[in-house]
Write an enzyme that holds these catalytic residues in place. Structure first.
Site, mmCIF file in Angstrom:
data_model
loop_
_atom_site.group_PDB
_atom_site.id
_atom_site.type_symbol
_atom_site.label_atom_id
_atom_site.label_comp_id
_atom_site.label_asym_id
_atom_site.label_seq_id
_atom_site.Cartn_x
_atom_site.Cartn_y
_atom_site.Cartn_z
ATOM 1 C CG ASN A 1 35.199 51.086 33.763
ATOM 2 O OD1 ASN A 1 35.748 51.019 32.840
ATOM 3 N ND2 ASN A 1 33.976 50.052 34.069
ATOM 4 C CG HIS B 1 43.904 47.131 40.247
ATOM 5 N ND1 HIS B 1 43.234 48.450 40.071
ATOM 6 C CD2 HIS B 1 43.682 47.142 41.527
ATOM 7 C CE1 HIS B 1 42.645 48.866 41.078
ATOM 8 N NE2 HIS B 1 42.827 47.990 42.173
#
Length: 175
Positions: free
Chosen positions: A18, A29
Site C-alpha cells: 500500500n 511511488h
C-alpha cells in the site's frame, strides 16, 4: 491518493502492499526518503539509470508499471487489516485481468498471502499464476524492512530480472 502507473503490454507490474504516507502526499511511488525501491531497481538491472521518485511515470518507458494491493496509505503496512486486503482483491484482480502484464512482482509477502489465501509462501517465483500472470514475491524495499540489506534486495531483484530477460528471449524464439 497515489495513482497507478500502468498500461497494456507491460513486462512487469511491481505491486507494493500500500502507499506510504509520504508517497501518497507527494503523489509519487516509493518517494519516502528511506525507501530503496528505485536504487534496487537500477542496481538489479531493470533501469539503465537511477530513476527519481518524482519521475516515477518514466518506468513505463522500460515496460514496467506500479500499483498497490491496497489503496489506503499508512505509515506502516502492518496497519492494514485482513478486511482491507479482502476488500481490495476484486479491484486488483480486475486490474490484472484488464492489463495482463507478463509478471506481477509482489513487494513483500503480505499482499500475496492475503490474495492467494495461503498461510506461507516462499520468496521468488511462485508455483501458481494469478489471473494467468506469472508471480514473483520479492522483499519489500521499504526503509522499515531492516531484515534485508541493500545488497540482499539487489540479489533478489537481480534473480527476478534475469528470469524476466530469459522470458523475453523465449518470446523472440516463438515469433
Amino acid at each position: 491518493m497515489l495513482t497507478d502507473i500502468i498500461s497494456n503490454n507491460l513486462t512487469v507490474i511491481f505491486c507494493g502492499i500500500n502507499p506510504g504516507l509520504k508517497s501518497a502526499f507527494d503523489g509519487h511511488h516509493f518517494s519516502g526518503r528511506g525507501n530503496r525501491f528505485w536504487k534496487v531497481l537500477h542496481q538489479a538491472g531493470f533501469t539503465p539509470h537511477l530513476v527519481e521518485a518524482i519521475n516515477d511515470t518514466s518506468i513505463l518507458d522500460f515496460g514496467y508499471g506500479l500499483t498497490t494491493a491496497v489503496e489506503r496509505p499508512t505509515l506502516r503496512a502492518d496497519e492494514l487489516s485482513k478486511e482491507e486486503f479482502a476488500n481490495s482483491f476484486e479491484v486488483f484482480k480486475t486490474k490484472m485481468t484488464t492489463f495482463q502484464p507478463k509478471y506481477i512482482a509482489f513487494l513483500g509477502k503480505a499482499a500475496y498471502i492475503a490474495f492467494s489465501e495461503k498461510k506461507q509462501i516462499p520468496w521468488g517465483k511462485q508455483d501458481e499464476d494469478f489471473c494467468g500472470i506469472k508471480v514473483w514475491v520479492l522483499p519489500n524495499p521499504s526503509g522499515l524492512n531492516r531484515g534485508f540489506t541493500l545488497n540482499d534486495l539487489v540479489v533478489a531483484y537481480k534473480e527476478f530480472f534475469l528470469e524476466v530477460q530469459r522470458g523475453k528471449g523465449s518470446e523472440v524464439l516463438r515469433d
